[in-house]
Design a protein around this motif. Structure first.
Motif, short mmCIF file in Angstrom:
data_model
loop_
_atom_site.label_atom_id
_atom_site.label_comp_id
_atom_site.label_asym_id
_atom_site.label_seq_id
_atom_site.Cartn_x
_atom_site.Cartn_y
_atom_site.Cartn_z
N ARG A 269 0.85 -1.18 0.00
CA ARG A 269 0.00 0.00 0.00
C ARG A 269 0.89 1.24 0.00
O ARG A 269 1.92 1.28 0.65
N CYS A 270 0.46 2.24 -0.79
CA CYS A 270 1.26 3.44 -0.99
C CYS A 270 0.42 4.67 -0.70
O CYS A 270 -0.64 4.87 -1.32
N TRP A 271 0.92 5.51 0.21
CA TRP A 271 0.20 6.73 0.56
C TRP A 271 0.44 7.80 -0.50
O TRP A 271 1.56 8.03 -0.94
N PHE A 272 -0.64 8.48 -0.91
CA PHE A 272 -0.56 9.58 -1.87
C PHE A 272 -0.18 10.83 -1.09
O PHE A 272 -1.03 11.52 -0.53
N ASN A 273 1.12 11.11 -1.02
CA ASN A 273 1.63 12.12 -0.11
C ASN A 273 1.89 13.47 -0.77
O ASN A 273 2.95 14.06 -0.65
N GLU A 274 0.91 13.92 -1.52
CA GLU A 274 0.97 15.27 -2.09
C GLU A 274 -0.39 15.92 -1.92
O GLU A 274 -1.43 15.31 -2.22
N ASP A 275 -0.41 17.15 -1.44
CA ASP A 275 -1.65 17.92 -1.41
C ASP A 275 -1.99 18.32 -2.84
O ASP A 275 -1.26 19.10 -3.46
N LYS A 276 -3.08 17.79 -3.33
CA LYS A 276 -3.47 18.04 -4.72
C LYS A 276 -4.90 18.58 -4.72
O LYS A 276 -5.12 19.77 -4.48
N GLU A 277 -5.89 17.71 -4.92
CA GLU A 277 -7.27 18.18 -4.88
C GLU A 277 -7.69 18.63 -3.48
O GLU A 277 -8.58 19.47 -3.32
N THR A 278 -7.05 18.03 -2.49
CA THR A 278 -7.29 18.39 -1.09
C THR A 278 -6.01 18.07 -0.32
O THR A 278 -4.98 17.77 -0.93
N ASP A 279 -6.07 18.13 0.98
CA ASP A 279 -4.85 17.96 1.78
C ASP A 279 -4.59 16.47 2.06
O ASP A 279 -4.77 15.99 3.17
N TRP A 280 -4.09 15.78 1.05
CA TRP A 280 -3.84 14.33 1.16
C TRP A 280 -2.62 14.00 2.02
O TRP A 280 -2.56 12.94 2.64
N ALA A 281 -1.62 14.85 2.02
CA ALA A 281 -0.31 14.48 2.57
C ALA A 281 -0.38 14.13 4.05
O ALA A 281 -1.12 14.74 4.83
N ALA A 282 0.43 13.13 4.43
CA ALA A 282 0.61 12.79 5.85
C ALA A 282 1.89 13.39 6.40
O ALA A 282 2.11 13.38 7.61
N PHE A 283 2.74 13.91 5.49
CA PHE A 283 4.03 14.50 5.89
C PHE A 283 4.34 15.63 4.92
O PHE A 283 4.24 15.45 3.71
N ASP A 284 4.70 16.79 5.48
CA ASP A 284 5.06 17.95 4.67
C ASP A 284 3.88 18.49 3.88
O ASP A 284 4.06 19.05 2.79
N GLY A 285 2.69 18.33 4.41
CA GLY A 285 1.52 18.92 3.78
C GLY A 285 1.11 20.21 4.45
O GLY A 285 1.89 20.85 5.16
N ALA A 286 -0.15 20.58 4.25
CA ALA A 286 -0.65 21.86 4.75
C ALA A 286 -0.93 21.84 6.24
O ALA A 286 -0.99 22.90 6.88
N ARG A 287 -1.10 20.65 6.81
CA ARG A 287 -1.44 20.55 8.23
C ARG A 287 -1.13 19.14 8.72
O ARG A 287 -0.78 18.26 7.95
#
Length: 331
Positions: A269-287
């Motif tokens: 399983r691979c986390w989508f770790n980029e804020d794109k359509e919303t704040d998806w990131a678990a690290f280095d995102g918007a919050r």
């Protein structure tokens, strides 16, 4: 017991973020998801820069190969039929030759100690309506999609499964009038079956909060019934947006629940770790649930670190086994 491989999508120009994520989590992301279009002028970038950077960072690339030629606007709506009929054979042969050379490693010979590995995910989410290679998204049929996949596979069927694994990946729900099953190429052309699934929260007008089981249950059951193949989730993430606004604590709970759920059912399983359509990131995102500080200058979700470390702790002590032969084949 099968050990779940952990991976992430981070844009290639931000590979340092994934390195920092590994250091913070205290565990390796064994797989790095990347995306490339069908671009004859882009072969040098893919095989001389992109894949070497992923491999040299100690990760196996999961190469999402999107039949854009090379942009969405320039891609004909019948792209799947054209590929199936042989219109892109020259490109496929050139691409296969470059992939063969990259997999062979510096000595140029397959079957030696410096060989490399790659997961290959062509034409993903074909049961949706947002890609031109999808029957509901372009001017094509499920039969033409299957013929496209088989033709692509046949152009490089001499590449050993020990080095190249083919990932057939659907959206977690059918969108349109065609089912995922109608687009399945057949067991001899597929090594892994996969699905992408997201909790959009209330970030979109059409979306609502959905538990991991609500996102994945039905399609996982369908994939289990379709093929006796290892199962992966190349893209998973959650928004933090609720009806009351952003709620990082609720997203953290979703991360814990999702990893507990998926790690009982999938081998990767691979986390989508980029804020794109919303704040998806678990690290280095918007919050996150932990704010940037002197030790870790990134917003992050502690729940993600804890769940990833749990997986690492369940792996055998030899780090190479985490990306070893059996794990690469989903065994």
């Amino acid at each position: 017991m099968t050990t779940t491989l952990c991976g992430a999508y981070v844009r290639p120009d931000r590979i340092a973020v994934l390195d920092a994520m590994d250091e913070w989590a205290g565990a390796r992301h064994a797989v790095h998801v990347v995306f490339v279009p069908w671009d004859p002028d882009g072969l040098d970038h893919v095989f001389d820069q992109l894949l070497p950077e992923v491999w040299n960072a100690g990760r196996v690339p999961l190469l999402t190969w999107e039949p854009y030629t090379p942009t969405p606007d320039s891609t004909p709506p019948d792209i799947a039929a054209r590929i199936a009929e042989g219109a892109y054979d020259d490109y496929l042969d050139a691409w296969a030759e470059r992939l063969r050379g990259w997999l062979a490693g510096p000595d140029g010979a397959l079957g030696t100690a410096d060989d490399r590995r790659c997961f290959l995910r062509p034409g993903h989410e074909m049961n949706g309506d947002w890609y031109p290679w999808a029957p509901a998204g372009g001017n094509t049929t499920p039969e033409e999609y299957v013929a496209m996949w088989r033709r692509v596979h046949d152009r490089m069927d001499d590449l050993p499964a020990e080095r190249l694994q083919w990932v057939w990946c659907v959206n977690h729900v059918d969108v349109g009038s065609h089912t995922a099953e109608a687009c399945y190429p057949g067991d001899e052309f597929v090594d892994w079956v996969g699905l992408d699934g997201f909790n959009w929260g209330t970030s979109q007008e059409w979306s609502g909060w959905a538990s991991p089981a609500a996102v994945f249950d039905e399609m996982l059951d369908r994939l289990d019934a379709l093929a006796a193949k290892p199962v992966c989730v190349p893209e998973v993430a959650s928004s933090s947006v609720t009806a009351a606004g952003h709620d990082p604590s609720r997203k953290a709970a979703w991360i814990r629940d999702a990893f507990d759920y998926l790690d009982d059912r999938v081998a990767l399983r691979c986390w989508f770790n980029e804020d794109k359509e919303t704040d998806w990131a678990a690290f280095d995102g918007a919050r996150g649930t932990e704010s940037p500080d002197g030790a870790v200058p990134h917003w992050r979700y502690a729940a993600y670190r804890d769940a990833t470390t749990d997986i690492e702790n369940r792996a055998v002590a030899d780090e190479t086994a985490f990306v070893g032969d059996a794990a690469f084949r989903g065994e």
